[in-house]
Design an enzyme around this catalytic site. Structure first.
Site, short mmCIF file in Angstrom:
data_model
loop_
_atom_site.label_atom_id
_atom_site.label_comp_id
_atom_site.label_asym_id
_atom_site.label_seq_id
_atom_site.Cartn_x
_atom_site.Cartn_y
_atom_site.Cartn_z
N ASP A 37 0.81 -1.21 0.00
CA ASP A 37 0.00 0.00 0.00
C ASP A 37 0.84 1.27 0.00
O ASP A 37 0.39 2.35 0.38
CB ASP A 37 -0.94 0.00 1.21
CG ASP A 37 -0.20 -0.09 2.53
OD1 ASP A 37 1.03 -0.33 2.49
OD2 ASP A 37 -0.83 0.06 3.59
N ASP A 247 27.21 9.23 -14.02
CA ASP A 247 26.17 9.74 -14.92
C ASP A 247 24.99 10.13 -14.04
O ASP A 247 24.22 9.28 -13.59
CB ASP A 247 25.78 8.66 -15.93
CG ASP A 247 24.87 9.18 -17.04
OD1 ASP A 247 24.25 10.23 -16.84
OD2 ASP A 247 24.78 8.52 -18.09
N HIS A 348 15.38 11.59 -21.62
CA HIS A 348 15.37 11.19 -23.02
C HIS A 348 14.07 11.77 -23.57
O HIS A 348 13.04 11.10 -23.58
CB HIS A 348 15.41 9.67 -23.17
CG HIS A 348 16.72 9.07 -22.79
ND1 HIS A 348 16.98 7.73 -22.89
CD2 HIS A 348 17.87 9.62 -22.32
CE1 HIS A 348 18.22 7.47 -22.48
NE2 HIS A 348 18.77 8.62 -22.12
N GLU A 372 27.56 12.60 -25.95
CA GLU A 372 28.14 11.70 -24.96
C GLU A 372 28.91 10.52 -25.56
O GLU A 372 28.50 9.37 -25.43
CB GLU A 372 27.04 11.17 -24.04
CG GLU A 372 25.80 10.63 -24.77
CD GLU A 372 24.72 10.17 -23.82
OE1 GLU A 372 24.99 9.31 -22.98
OE2 GLU A 372 23.59 10.70 -23.93
N TYR A 376 34.36 1.63 -23.74
CA TYR A 376 34.15 0.65 -22.68
C TYR A 376 35.00 -0.57 -22.97
O TYR A 376 34.81 -1.25 -23.98
CB TYR A 376 32.66 0.29 -22.60
CG TYR A 376 31.79 1.53 -22.58
CD1 TYR A 376 31.52 2.20 -21.39
CD2 TYR A 376 31.31 2.07 -23.78
CE1 TYR A 376 30.77 3.36 -21.39
CE2 TYR A 376 30.55 3.24 -23.78
CZ TYR A 376 30.29 3.88 -22.59
OH TYR A 376 29.55 5.04 -22.59
N GLU A 396 29.82 13.55 -21.03
CA GLU A 396 28.53 13.98 -21.58
C GLU A 396 28.21 15.41 -21.17
O GLU A 396 28.31 15.78 -20.01
CB GLU A 396 27.43 13.05 -21.08
CG GLU A 396 26.03 13.43 -21.50
CD GLU A 396 25.00 12.49 -20.91
OE1 GLU A 396 23.91 12.36 -21.51
OE2 GLU A 396 25.27 11.89 -19.84
#
Length: 425
Positions: A37, A247, A348, A372, A376, A396
């Site tokens: 709840d 980020d 976005h 950005e 990696y 970024e």
């Protein structure tokens, strides 16, 4: 906070896009159950907010167009003293009449009856196709004479591509708060033990400065964690001599910021980290410098891939000719994402990248997007030099397209190695 006149202008602009003899319906967001709840904090549906500035649930906006004239009706939940004792004050019908420049305000419980009357003898119905089934069912119940159903969200989202001066001001405020948060992280990284401690410091700054919340779940990724693009566990140790990819951006009065910085745990970049970082930073700067009206996002993407591929060859991460590697998309293994995205009411931003004919929409003055680039290098990838394994870097910034070029809205957030190291020491 934006003035009601701006929301009114948006409704009028949307009204001009509607077919004659039509009804457009927009619903507020609803509370979402978190557990049993308890509920998640309420956040208004973006398109509804864009057209109204109204932040309560159980609400709807209806635009009715007949003989080229458009009338707007706002539906709000009626006041209930007992409910308000538990959940807070409501504007109610009379309060909303004073605040919003609409033709009429009704209580939400009358929506079904009013919709039936509004839709009678109309030809077209507009609503957001992403609505939950229960609301779609309500609309279709009263639209038996409707011959055309269209997605209202698409019209609003196209309008959201170009930001007004008021919107840009709010985005700048969000970025200013986010700047303070990232700089705090740079100063404290060497003193803390876990990623979540750094996340707490960042989000403390957001709240302290009046931001509604983070604009998205913060990523605080140390070492190998940075190679998971949407890493949000934030529960690993901060290890000496490793990098932290952060980020994180706040949402201020519904407008987002989206910033990534990659910083060293111990205030000093190692030589391999510097080599990768400078490569990504150089690409980011060059891509930002390309931004101007009429350039395509796909051009920025293509150029970023070419430059990152060149850098990977130079550092020995990729081997072979650039032309062949690009054709085979070998670089995508280490740079799998896009160069950026629209940003505004949503991080976005729900705005189109292509027009109705499927052609890409070029950049225009007033658009805001992120840039950005990243690289990696997974720890278990034995094909790349050992010194780069386990490093993930993304940088970024948030960019406004101007009349002749661009404005880097986040340029004051440190990203040069010497500046990050200086602040961290």
């Amino acid at each position: 906070m934006m003035k009601e006149k701006e929301y009114e202008r948006r409704r009028k602009k949307l009204g001009k896009k509607l077919e004659d003899s039509s009804v457009a319906v927009f619903f507020s967001a609803s509370y979402k159950v978190r557990s049993n709840d308890t509920e998640y904090p309420f956040r208004q549906e973006s398109n509804f907010y864009y057209l109204t500035g109204f932040t309560e649930d159980s609400a709807a906006l209806v635009l009715v167009k007949e003989k080229k004239k458009v009338k707007s009706y706002l539906f709000v939940e009626k006041r209930d003293k007992e409910k308000e004792m538990w959940s807070g004050k409501r504007l109610g019908k009379e309060g909303a009449k004073k605040c919003f420049r609409v033709d009429e305000v009704f209580e939400y419980e009358t929506l079904n009856t009013k919709l039936k009357a509004f839709l009678d003898a109309k030809k077209s119905l507009y609503y957001d196709f992403k609505l939950d089934y229960s609301k779609i069912k309500i609309l279709k119940r009263y639209s038996k004479n409707i011959t055309t159903i269209k997605n209202a969200a698409k019209l609003v989202e196209k309008m959201r591509l170009i930001k007004s001066a008021s919107e840009i001001k709010l985005i700048k405020k969000a970025i200013a708060i986010t700047k303070e948060a990232h700089h705090r992280a740079m100063r404290l990284s060497k003193e803390l033990k876990y990623e979540y401690e750094l996340q707490a410091e960042i989000e403390y700054v957001f709240k302290k400065n009046g931001a509604y919340s983070d604009a998205y779940t913060s990523i605080v990724a140390c070492g190998e964690s940075a190679n998971t693009l949407h890493y949000i566990s934030n529960n690993k140790r901060l290890k000496n001599k490793e990098l932290i990819l952060i980020d994180a951006g706040c949402e201020f009065e519904y407008y987002a910021s989206d910033i990534t910085r990659t910083i060293p745990v111990n205030a000093t970049f190692t030589q391999p980290q510097k080599e990768l970082y400078e490569m990504v930073l150089s690409v980011e700067k060059k891509i930002i410098a390309m931004i101007k009206p009429n350039i395509l996002r796909s051009e920025l993407q293509k150029k970023s891939e070419e430059m990152l591929c060149e850098g990977m060859i130079r550092l020995g991460i990729l081997k072979g000719s650039k032309k062949k590697l690009l054709k085979e998309q070998a670089h995508k293994k280490y740079y799998p994402h896009g160069i950026g995205h629209w940003m505004g009411l949503d991080v976005h931003d729900q705005a189109p990248y292509k027009n109705e004919n499927g052609k890409e929409i070029p950049l225009k003055k007033g658009m805001v997007m992120t840039i950005e680039p990243g690289i990696y290098c997974p720890k278990d990838d034995t094909t790349i030099p050992k010194k780069y394994r386990g490093i993930g870097i993304r940088i970024e910034d948030d960019i406004l397209v101007t009349k002749e070029g661009y404005e880097n809205l986040s340029q004051e957030i440190l990203k040069e190695i010497k500046d990050i190291e200086s602040l961290s020491l």
